[in-house]
Scaffold this active site. Structure first.
Site, PDB file in Angstrom:
ATOM      1  N   ARG A  62       0.828  -1.137  -0.019  1.00 49.66           N
ATOM      2  CA  ARG A  62      -0.045   0.083  -0.037  1.00 49.66           C
ATOM      3  C   ARG A  62       0.875   1.306   0.009  1.00 49.66           C
ATOM      4  O   ARG A  62       0.381   2.273  -0.607  1.00 49.66           O
ATOM      5  CB  ARG A  62      -0.873   0.079   1.279  1.00 49.66           C
ATOM      6  CG  ARG A  62      -2.018  -0.825   1.197  1.00 49.66           C
ATOM      7  CD  ARG A  62      -2.741  -1.099   2.219  1.00 49.66           C
ATOM      8  NE  ARG A  62      -1.768  -1.558   3.526  1.00 49.66           N
ATOM      9  CZ  ARG A  62      -2.177  -1.401   4.761  1.00 49.66           C
ATOM     10  NH1 ARG A  62      -3.300  -1.433   5.193  1.00 49.66           N
ATOM     11  NH2 ARG A  62      -1.225  -1.772   5.727  1.00 49.66           N
ATOM     12  N   LYS A 199      14.372 -27.621   0.876  1.00 52.07           N
ATOM     13  CA  LYS A 199      15.723 -27.830   1.301  1.00 52.07           C
ATOM     14  C   LYS A 199      16.269 -29.184   0.573  1.00 52.07           C
ATOM     15  O   LYS A 199      15.382 -30.119   0.517  1.00 52.07           O
ATOM     16  CB  LYS A 199      15.727 -28.351   2.754  1.00 52.07           C
ATOM     17  CG  LYS A 199      15.313 -27.229   3.703  1.00 52.07           C
ATOM     18  CD  LYS A 199      15.407 -27.652   5.160  1.00 52.07           C
ATOM     19  CE  LYS A 199      14.703 -26.304   6.136  1.00 52.07           C
ATOM     20  NZ  LYS A 199      15.556 -25.201   6.044  1.00 52.07           N
ATOM     21  N   HIS A 257       5.753 -28.260   8.312  1.00 51.05           N
ATOM     22  CA  HIS A 257       7.033 -28.733   7.939  1.00 51.05           C
ATOM     23  C   HIS A 257       7.267 -30.021   8.527  1.00 51.05           C
ATOM     24  O   HIS A 257       7.717 -31.038   7.656  1.00 51.05           O
ATOM     25  CB  HIS A 257       8.259 -28.060   8.532  1.00 51.05           C
ATOM     26  CG  HIS A 257       8.153 -26.512   8.294  1.00 51.05           C
ATOM     27  ND1 HIS A 257       7.735 -25.891   7.257  1.00 51.05           N
ATOM     28  CD2 HIS A 257       8.209 -25.284   9.228  1.00 51.05           C
ATOM     29  CE1 HIS A 257       7.673 -24.819   7.164  1.00 51.05           C
ATOM     30  NE2 HIS A 257       7.968 -24.364   8.576  1.00 51.05           N
ATOM     31  N   LYS A 357      10.918 -24.433  20.521  1.00 50.23           N
ATOM     32  CA  LYS A 357      11.891 -23.129  20.538  1.00 50.23           C
ATOM     33  C   LYS A 357      12.785 -23.116  21.733  1.00 50.23           C
ATOM     34  O   LYS A 357      12.395 -23.843  22.843  1.00 50.23           O
ATOM     35  CB  LYS A 357      10.864 -21.905  20.517  1.00 50.23           C
ATOM     36  CG  LYS A 357      10.413 -21.484  18.974  1.00 50.23           C
ATOM     37  CD  LYS A 357       9.649 -20.364  19.026  1.00 50.23           C
ATOM     38  CE  LYS A 357       9.123 -20.076  17.578  1.00 50.23           C
ATOM     39  NZ  LYS A 357      10.120 -19.979  16.463  1.00 50.23           N
TER      40      LYS A 357
HETATM   41  N1  LIG Z   1       8.704 -13.130   7.563  1.00 51.17           N
HETATM   42  C1  LIG Z   1       8.896 -14.642   7.579  1.00 51.17           C
HETATM   43  O1  LIG Z   1       9.985 -15.199   7.952  1.00 51.17           O
HETATM   44  C2  LIG Z   1       7.823 -15.435   7.087  1.00 51.17           C
HETATM   45  C3  LIG Z   1       7.917 -16.708   7.112  1.00 51.17           C
HETATM   46  C4  LIG Z   1       7.205 -17.788   6.741  1.00 51.17           C
HETATM   47  C5  LIG Z   1       5.946 -17.149   6.351  1.00 51.17           C
HETATM   48  N2  LIG Z   1       5.684 -16.005   6.172  1.00 51.17           N
HETATM   49  C6  LIG Z   1       4.362 -15.432   5.909  1.00 51.17           C
HETATM   50  O2  LIG Z   1       4.654 -14.739   4.609  1.00 51.17           O
HETATM   51  C7  LIG Z   1       3.589 -13.473   4.778  1.00 51.17           C
HETATM   52  C8  LIG Z   1       4.193 -12.308   4.780  1.00 51.17           C
HETATM   53  O3  LIG Z   1       4.969 -11.973   5.971  1.00 51.17           O
HETATM   54  P1  LIG Z   1       5.995 -10.811   6.443  1.00 51.17           P
HETATM   55  O4  LIG Z   1       6.700 -11.214   7.735  1.00 51.17           O
HETATM   56  O5  LIG Z   1       6.588 -10.342   5.353  1.00 51.17           O
HETATM   57  O6  LIG Z   1       4.937  -9.739   6.809  1.00 51.17           O
HETATM   58  P2  LIG Z   1       4.896  -8.315   7.104  1.00 51.17           P
HETATM   59  O7  LIG Z   1       6.224  -7.777   7.339  1.00 51.17           O
HETATM   60  O8  LIG Z   1       3.765  -7.839   7.991  1.00 51.17           O
HETATM   61  O9  LIG Z   1       4.471  -7.604   5.716  1.00 51.17           O
HETATM   62  C9  LIG Z   1       3.236  -7.619   5.271  1.00 51.17           C
HETATM   63  C10 LIG Z   1       3.102  -7.042   4.024  1.00 51.17           C
HETATM   64  O10 LIG Z   1       1.817  -6.884   3.485  1.00 51.17           O
HETATM   65  C11 LIG Z   1       1.720  -5.427   3.018  1.00 51.17           C
HETATM   66  N3  LIG Z   1       0.224  -5.209   3.043  1.00 51.17           N
HETATM   67  C12 LIG Z   1      -0.673  -4.930   4.202  1.00 51.17           C
HETATM   68  N4  LIG Z   1      -1.695  -4.878   3.612  1.00 51.17           N
HETATM   69  C13 LIG Z   1      -1.917  -4.829   2.623  1.00 51.17           C
HETATM   70  C14 LIG Z   1      -3.080  -4.763   1.515  1.00 51.17           C
HETATM   71  N5  LIG Z   1      -4.176  -4.425   1.909  1.00 51.17           N
HETATM   72  N6  LIG Z   1      -2.627  -4.637   0.133  1.00 51.17           N
HETATM   73  C15 LIG Z   1      -1.289  -4.899  -0.166  1.00 51.17           C
HETATM   74  N7  LIG Z   1      -0.460  -4.900   0.586  1.00 51.17           N
HETATM   75  C16 LIG Z   1      -0.653  -5.108   1.825  1.00 51.17           C
HETATM   76  C17 LIG Z   1       2.455  -4.594   3.916  1.00 51.17           C
HETATM   77  O11 LIG Z   1       2.810  -3.414   3.338  1.00 51.17           O
HETATM   78  P3  LIG Z   1       1.976  -1.983   3.378  1.00 51.17           P
HETATM   79  O12 LIG Z   1       1.823  -1.802   4.940  1.00 51.17           O
HETATM   80  O13 LIG Z   1       2.826  -0.904   2.851  1.00 51.17           O
HETATM   81  O14 LIG Z   1       0.842  -2.177   2.826  1.00 51.17           O
HETATM   82  C18 LIG Z   1       3.576  -5.448   3.836  1.00 51.17           C
HETATM   83  O15 LIG Z   1       4.447  -5.151   2.670  1.00 51.17           O
HETATM   84  C19 LIG Z   1       2.774 -13.861   5.908  1.00 51.17           C
HETATM   85  O16 LIG Z   1       1.447 -14.473   5.509  1.00 51.17           O
HETATM   86  C20 LIG Z   1       3.539 -14.795   6.866  1.00 51.17           C
HETATM   87  O17 LIG Z   1       2.583 -15.669   7.528  1.00 51.17           O
HETATM   88  C21 LIG Z   1       6.708 -15.002   6.677  1.00 51.17           C
END
Ligand SMILES: NC(=O)c1ccc[n+]([C@@H]2O[C@H](COP(=O)([O-])OP(=O)(O)OC[C@H]3O[C@@H](n4cnc5c(N)ncnc54)[C@H](OP(=O)(O)O)[C@@H]3O)[C@@H](O)[C@H]2O)c1
Length: 507
Positions: A62, A199, A257, A357
């Site tokens: 966004r 992996k 996993h 953990k």
């Molecule tokens: N981080 C990890 O290590 C990890 C590992 C495994 C799985 N995941 C999965 O990957 C996904 C993302 O994780 P993350 O950690 O990157 O989350 P995050 O840091 O909270 O990022 C969320 C992203 O979504 C965007 N967003 C929020 N509302 C939106 C909307 N209405 N339209 C378009 N974009 C929107 C946010 O940007 P804006 O606020 O600018 O919109 C931000 O870029 C999640 O489902 C999580 O479960 C993450």
């Protein structure tokens, strides 16, 4: 004892495919996953020359970033790597673009479609698109619907959608999400990520089992006494309390996993090596799996939560004291359980799964313990002979080990166990790619082999439904047992195996 390559020629060991021309659209481009995993994986693919020149990445979120701001943010995230590979980064960054998109605003998707046409012309990406939903899980269903409504998923040959974990919170929500996703796109267009499948060592379970003749004849209830699957982490909840509080170890690690490792270890040989044949076998075996005691699940599952620990010089905070965690939280950071698989191959063999953990060591492994020799002819150094064990080391120190008895040197006939080791690093001399490198490339190539199919995800959730319902309805029957940080979990988990006369492996 070690194992070496029969042909130790190091060149040409890697087998890589080049991605076809396309635009990768990342929703959630300003988020943690994009900067920590996705863009580094893409840059790695670029440096390995596995991305064509007709390639572009379009970041979407966004916030109103420009292309330049997006490039700057990604450069910052990659840090030193860019200084080492300045020239490559400049070329790669020229293919990075950004478009402000709110997935909940249909007109933004229309604007996105127009931007994609411009990029297609500019970068010759041939209307070929992969949409990566790296946003909150609450947008997985509506995101797919919005893409479909904008006509961006209408060509099954040229468009696909990658969905991050978690896919649903339980059996019912996974079914509902599948229904929405499958209304928006064909199953062949949907790539549900489980990064464990990226992996090398997890994929190696298949090669070890089905490329060697010696394992398959003994890979069953006649020879295997029990199987242990462990994924241990040393880290605590870190900055993920918001997510983890509503997830816990069962949803965060076991349903995906550990269950994937279970499926690969126990599935039947596929009729051929292709995505559908493999996924058919995985779904089939998961449908035969069940908790060891479905009526009284507290008999076959233990939940734990780490408390404070560490040393006087390096004290470690307990889970309830972590920032963002409810001080009375009953979220589990550890779970151990016993399962059975009701089929001809595995009937009666216990499968013990554990994850946690703040355990003493970071490691994931699958351990197959074989039945003891029927007669003990020799004295054993440790009192009784150690059962043979095949240890598949998923991470770190990727490889495999086999434990067996040999004669102790000397005039007597005493036996003692020894270990034979195979190490990926020693044999191949190069580290494996991060899981996301492989998975991103496969998704963009349209190869779904390492992604979970809709029925597989549902079978995995159904397996744990009795536990999830118990935690929801009567949590006191499955309490969280505290354990000290940097120990191997609560004593109750030791009792789970102790009742069967066994002990967890302590590597
Ligand atoms: N981080 C990890 O290590 C990890 C590992 C495994 C799985 N995941 C999965 O990957 C996904 C993302 O994780 P993350 O950690 O990157 O989350 P995050 O840091 O909270 O990022 C969320 C992203 O979504 C965007 N967003 C929020 N509302 C939106 C909307 N209405 N339209 C378009 N974009 C929107 C946010 O940007 P804006 O606020 O600018 O919109 C931000 O870029 C999640 O489902 C999580 O479960 C993450």
């Amino acid at each position: 004892m070690t194992v070496t390559l029969t042909n130790p020629l190091r060149v040409g060991l890697r087998q890589e495919r080049v991605v076809s021309p396309q635009c990768l659209v990342i929703f959630g481009a300003s988020g943690d996953l994009t900067s920590r995993k996705l863009v580094p994986a893409l840059f790695e693919l670029f440096r390995q020359r596995r991305l064509p020149t007709e390639f572009a990445v379009l970041g979407c979120a966004r916030r109103p970033w420009s292309d330049e701001e997006f490039r700057g943010q990604m450069a910052e995230a990659l840090g030193d790597l860019i200084h080492e590979h300045r020239g490559a980064w400049d070329q790669f960054a020229a293919g990075l673009f950004y478009e402000p998109v709110d997935l909940q605003q249909p007109e933004h998707l229309v604007r996105l479609a127009q931007r994609l046409e411009v990029i297609d012309r500019h970068r010759a990406t041939r209307n070929n698109r992969t949409f990566y939903l790296s946003v909150s899980p609450k947008f997985y269903g509506s995101g797919c619907s919005a893409l479909a409504a904008a006509g961006l998923l209408s060509d099954p040959e040229r468009s696909r959608v990658v969905i991050e974990k978690p896919f649903g919170r339980d059996y019912g929500s996974a079914q509902e999400l599948n229904r929405i996703v499958q209304t928006s796109a064909k199953e062949s267009q949907v790539f549900r990520i489980d990064h464990y499948l990226g992996k090398e060592t997890v994929q190696n379970i298949l090669v070890l089992r089905f490329a060697n003749t010696i394992f398959e004849p003994i890979w069953n209830r006649n020879y295997i006494a029990s199987v242990e699957i462990t994924a241990a982490e040393t880290v605590g909840v870190e900055e993920r309390a918001g997510y983890y509080e509503s997830s816990g170890a069962l949803r965060d690690m076991v349903q995906n996993h550990l269950t994937q490792m279970l499926a690969l270890t126990t599935m039947e040989a596929p009729g051929r090596f292709d995505a559908e044949a493999i996924r058919n076998e995985k779904a089939k075996v998961l449908q035969s799996a069940r908790l060891a005691d479905e009526l009284e699940p507290w008999n076959c599952c233990v939940r734990g939560q780490y408390g404070p620990g560490g040393t006087a010089r390096r004290p470690l905070t307990g889970y309830r004291q972590e920032p963002g965690v409810n001080p009375n939280s009953t979220t589990e950071t550890y779970v151990a359980m016993k399962l059975f698989i009701d089929n001809w191959r595995w009937q009666g063999v216990p499968f013990y799964l554990r994850t946690g953990k703040r355990l003493p060591k970071r490691m994931s492994e699958v351990v197959l313990t074989f039945r003891e020799a029927p007669v003990h002819l020799f004295d054993a150094a440790g009192g009784s002979p150690t059962a043979n064990q095949l240890i598949l080391r998923i991470q770190p120190d990727e490889g495999a080990g086999f434990r067996f008895e040999v004669k102790s040197p000397g005039s007597g006939m005493r036996s003692r166990p020894v270990d034979m080791h195979f190490s990926y690093d020693e044999s191949f001399g190069e580290p494996s790619d991060e899981g996301y490198v492989r998975l991103l490339a496969d998704a963009m190539l349209g190869d779904p082999t390492l992604f979970t199919r809709g029925d597989e995800v549902e079978a995995a959730w159904r397996l744990y439904t009795p536990l999830l319902e118990l935690i929801e309805d009567s949590p006191w029957q499955l309490p969280v047992h505290p354990y000290e940080a940097r120990t191997w979990g609560p004593a109750a988990a030791d009792n789970l195996l102790g009742r069967d006369g066994l002990m967890w492996r302590r590597p």
